[in-house]
Enzyme design. Structure first.
Site, PDB file in Angstrom:
ATOM      1  N   GLU A   1       1.000  -1.172   0.141  1.00  0.00           N
ATOM      2  CA  GLU A   1       0.073   0.040   0.003  1.00  0.00           C
ATOM      3  C   GLU A   1       0.775   1.218   0.007  1.00  0.00           C
ATOM      4  O   GLU A   1       0.804   1.908   0.852  1.00  0.00           O
ATOM      5  CB  GLU A   1      -0.808   0.022   1.248  1.00  0.00           C
ATOM      6  CG  GLU A   1      -1.841  -1.257   1.474  1.00  0.00           C
ATOM      7  CD  GLU A   1      -2.374  -1.501   2.723  1.00  0.00           C
ATOM      8  OE1 GLU A   1      -3.524  -2.086   2.694  1.00  0.00           O
ATOM      9  OE2 GLU A   1      -2.292  -0.792   3.617  1.00  0.00           O
ATOM     10  N   PRO A   2       1.754   1.595  -1.115  1.00  0.00           N
ATOM     11  CA  PRO A   2       2.362   2.750  -1.043  1.00  0.00           C
ATOM     12  C   PRO A   2       1.605   3.977  -1.300  1.00  0.00           C
ATOM     13  O   PRO A   2       0.509   3.797  -1.922  1.00  0.00           O
ATOM     14  CB  PRO A   2       3.340   2.596  -2.401  1.00  0.00           C
ATOM     15  CG  PRO A   2       2.673   1.491  -3.395  1.00  0.00           C
ATOM     16  CD  PRO A   2       2.022   0.655  -2.316  1.00  0.00           C
TER      17      PRO A   2
ATOM     18  N   ARG B   1       2.609   7.915  -0.338  1.00  0.00           N
ATOM     19  CA  ARG B   1       3.436   9.006  -0.224  1.00  0.00           C
ATOM     20  C   ARG B   1       4.577   8.605  -1.638  1.00  0.00           C
ATOM     21  O   ARG B   1       5.074   9.780  -2.289  1.00  0.00           O
ATOM     22  CB  ARG B   1       4.198   9.064   0.990  1.00  0.00           C
ATOM     23  CG  ARG B   1       5.302  10.302   0.898  1.00  0.00           C
ATOM     24  CD  ARG B   1       6.258  10.207   2.260  1.00  0.00           C
ATOM     25  NE  ARG B   1       5.842   9.690   3.474  1.00  0.00           N
ATOM     26  CZ  ARG B   1       5.193  10.501   4.273  1.00  0.00           C
ATOM     27  NH1 ARG B   1       5.279  11.924   4.317  1.00  0.00           N
ATOM     28  NH2 ARG B   1       4.711  10.123   5.516  1.00  0.00           N
TER      29      ARG B   1
ATOM     30  N   ARG C   1       2.857  20.168   7.465  1.00  0.00           N
ATOM     31  CA  ARG C   1       3.913  19.182   7.932  1.00  0.00           C
ATOM     32  C   ARG C   1       5.038  19.598   8.614  1.00  0.00           C
ATOM     33  O   ARG C   1       5.794  19.023   9.555  1.00  0.00           O
ATOM     34  CB  ARG C   1       4.428  18.257   6.699  1.00  0.00           C
ATOM     35  CG  ARG C   1       3.244  17.526   6.003  1.00  0.00           C
ATOM     36  CD  ARG C   1       3.806  16.644   4.908  1.00  0.00           C
ATOM     37  NE  ARG C   1       4.489  15.607   5.519  1.00  0.00           N
ATOM     38  CZ  ARG C   1       5.884  15.405   5.337  1.00  0.00           C
ATOM     39  NH1 ARG C   1       6.402  16.368   4.723  1.00  0.00           N
ATOM     40  NH2 ARG C   1       6.745  14.561   5.911  1.00  0.00           N
TER      41      ARG C   1
ATOM     42  N   TYR D   1       5.291  17.677  11.788  1.00  0.00           N
ATOM     43  CA  TYR D   1       6.078  16.576  11.725  1.00  0.00           C
ATOM     44  C   TYR D   1       7.656  16.878  11.655  1.00  0.00           C
ATOM     45  O   TYR D   1       8.646  16.174  11.638  1.00  0.00           O
ATOM     46  CB  TYR D   1       5.957  15.554  10.825  1.00  0.00           C
ATOM     47  CG  TYR D   1       4.494  14.820  10.502  1.00  0.00           C
ATOM     48  CD1 TYR D   1       3.966  14.243  11.638  1.00  0.00           C
ATOM     49  CD2 TYR D   1       3.892  15.215   9.569  1.00  0.00           C
ATOM     50  CE1 TYR D   1       2.985  13.477  11.417  1.00  0.00           C
ATOM     51  CE2 TYR D   1       2.663  14.854   9.199  1.00  0.00           C
ATOM     52  CZ  TYR D   1       2.135  13.793  10.358  1.00  0.00           C
ATOM     53  OH  TYR D   1       0.972  13.230  10.106  1.00  0.00           O
TER      54      TYR D   1
ATOM     55  N   CYS E   1      -1.480  33.933  10.708  1.00  0.00           N
ATOM     56  CA  CYS E   1      -1.314  34.340  11.859  1.00  0.00           C
ATOM     57  C   CYS E   1      -0.984  33.618  13.029  1.00  0.00           C
ATOM     58  O   CYS E   1      -1.641  33.389  13.962  1.00  0.00           O
ATOM     59  CB  CYS E   1      -2.580  35.323  12.232  1.00  0.00           C
ATOM     60  SG  CYS E   1      -2.346  36.619  13.475  1.00  0.00           S
TER      61      CYS E   1
END
Length: 422
Positions: A297-298, A300, A337, A341, A368
Site C-alpha cells: 500500500e504505497p 507517499r 507538515r 512533523y 497568523c
C-alpha cells in the site's frame, strides 16, 4: 528524486514541468499552486507494480489514497492496475465519484462509524480491514440487516484483521504505527487478536480472508519487515490450526520513503519488494502455509515527488543580526507538515535565474501564527517581492491535511503533460 521527471529550465531561467512554464501557470491559476506531473505519476506507478509483479505474480499494489485523493491522480493509478485504500466515507465517496471500481477498494480506519461501514457494504467495497472488537460486532449487525434476507441472503463480507506486531521501525513518533503503544490494530502479544478471530469465525455474515499490518511511514530501511511478517504469518498458522480458516491475503502495509531534501534518501521499490516477498515466502514455507496474495500500500512514494508547490514572495524582512524572513502567500494552511512533523523541505527560485546562493533565510507563511514556517533555514539567492518560489516533493499529505485557516481558500491544483495544464 526531489523534482518531477520532466523538470527543466528555459534559457531565461524559468522553471518548467511537463512542458509548462511555472510563470505561465502562476499567471493563469494564481498562487499558491500545486502542480502534478502526469509523466512522473505514470512512471512511478509502473515502477512499483513491476517491482512486485516481476518477483511474485500473485501480488497487488493498492494506493494509500490518504496521501492525496485527487480524482485525476487515482484514475492514472487505476489505469496502471493499482487499487485504492480509503479510510473514511468521504474518501470512499470521492473514489466512487472518480469512477474507481469499488471491488478494488480496501477500507481502513481505526474507528469507522456504522454509517460508513454500511456505505462500504452497499457500494461493494472489496475488503474491509477491521481494527477492534466493537467494529466486528457493528459490521456483523449491518451485514445481518443487509444480507439476512432477500436475494443477497447468505452473502458474506470479506474482511481482514489489522494486527499490531509490536515492531519499532524507528521513524518519527507521529507516523510510527506498528509499535506497542499504538491506537492501530489488534496486539499480537495479548489475546485480543485471537478473540477477534473467534468473533469472525463464529459470524454468519463475515468471512476472514486477510491479515494486515502497517509499521509506519517514511521507511528507507527494511530490517524490521521480516520480523513483523514472521509474526503475521505465524498468526495465520494459528488461525489455520485453531479455526481451520486459510488466510489468502497478506499485507505488510506501505510507508515507502521519499526524499524531501538533497540530504535524504528515497526508498527503493525493488529492494522493498525483494525484502517483503522473500520474508513471506520464507515464513509460508516455515509454517507450511500455502502462498497467498501479497498486497502492498504505497502512498507517499507514488505521489510525493510528482508535485511541486509554487508560491509568490510577498515580503522580505531583514532583522539585523537575527535573520531574514522571506514571506510567501501560502504556508501552514496548505502544508502543516513542518509544524506537525518537523518536516524539512528545500526550494528554488522558479521565475528567473538566481545568483549564487548567498543569503540564509527562513521561508515563512502568511498565516497568523509564529509557527507558520515552511522552511526553517535555507540558503538562496537574494530574493525580492514577486519572485516565484517552488518547493518540491509536495504531492503527499500537504493538500489532504490542509485547512481554510484565517478563512483562506484552498490552492488550485493542476496536472501538466506535454505542454498542457488541466
Amino acid at each position: 528524486m526531489l523534482w518531477p521527471d520532466t523538470t527543466s529550465r528555459t534559457d531565461s531561467g524559468i522553471l518548467t514541468i511537463g512542458g509548462c512554464a511555472l510563470t505561465d501557470l502562476a499567471a493563469t491559476f494564481g498562487t499558491p499552486l500545486y502542480i502534478f506531473d502526469e509523466a512522473t505519476l505514470v512512471h512511478r506507478a509502473e515502477h512499483v507494480t513491476a517491482a512486485f509483479s516481476g518477483r511474485y505474480p500473485n501480488s497487488h499494489v493498492a494506493y494509500g489514497g490518504k496521501a492525496y485523493l485527487g480524482p485525476a491522480v487515482i484514475r492514472i493509478f487505476a489505469r496502471a492496475g493499482i487499487g485504492l485504500d480509503v479510510v473514511s466515507g468521504g474518501e470512499l465517496w470521492a473514489a466512487l465519484k472518480a469512477g474507481i471500481n469499488p471491488a478494488t477498494i480496501v477500507m481502513h480506519g481505526n474507528n469507522k462509524p456504522a454509517a460508513e461501514l454500511r456505505m462500504a457494504l452497499e457500494q461493494g467495497v472489496g475488503l474491509i480491514v477491521v481494527d477492534n472488537a466493537e467494529e466486528i460486532a457493528s459490521l456483523e449487525a449491518i451485514a445481518a440487516d443487509l444480507y439476512g434476507q432477500g436475494p443477497l441472503i447468505g452473502t458474506k463480507v470479506p474482511v481482514a484483521i489489522r494486527l499490531n506486531p509490536g515492531v519499532d521501525v524507528h521513524t518519527h513518533a507521529k507516523i510510527s504505527t506498528g509499535i506497542v503503544d499504538s491506537k492501530f490494530g489488534f496486539p499480537l502479544w495479548d489475546p485480543s487478536a485471537q478473540v477477534a478471530v473467534g468473533m469472525i469465525a463464529a459470524s454468519n455474515h463475515l468471512s476472514l480472508q486477510g491479515l494486515h499490518m502497517h509499521l509506519g511511514s517514511q521507511l528507507d530501511e527494511y530490517n524490521s519487515l521480516p520480523e513483523a511478517i514472521e509474526h503475521q504469518v505465524a498468526f495465520a498458522a494459528w488461525i489455520r490450526d485453531t479455526h481451520h480458516i486459510d488466510i489468502t491475503t497478506y499485507s505488510p502495509g506501505g510507508g515507502l520513503a521519499i526524499a524531501y531534501t538533497e540530504a535524504e534518501t528515497e526508498g527503493d521499490p525493488d529492494e522493498w519488494a525483494e525484502v517483503i516477498i522473500s520474508a513471506y515466502t520464507s515464513a509460508w514455507s516455515k509454517h507450511n502455509l500455502a502462498p497467498g496474495t501479497i498486497v502492498v500500500e504505497p502512498g507517499r512514494w507514488l505521489v510525493g515527488p510528482a508535485a511541486v508547490a509554487l508560491y509568490t514572495v510577498g515580503s522580505v524582512k531583514r532583522i539585523e543580526g537575527v535573520r531574514t524572513y522571506v514571506a510567501v502567500d501560502g504556508g501552514m494552511a496548505d502544508n502543516i507538515r513542518p509544524g506537525m512533523y518537523d518536516a524539512r523541505y528545500t526550494a528554488t527560485i522558479a521565475s528567473r535565474h538566481g545568483s549564487e546562493p548567498t543569503e540564509e533565510v527562513r521561508i515563512a507563511g502568511r498565516f497568523c501564527e509564529s509557527g507558520d514556517v515552511l522552511i526553517q533555514e535555507i540558503t538562496l539567492p537574494a530574493m525580492v517581492p514577486g519572485d516565484l518560489l517552488a518547493i518540491p516533493a509536495a504531492g503527499a499529505y500537504q493538500l489532504p491535511m490542509g485547512s481554510n485557516y484565517n478563512a483562506m481558500p484552498r490552492p488550485a491544483v493542476v496536472m501538466v503533460h506535454d505542454g498542457q495544464a488541466t
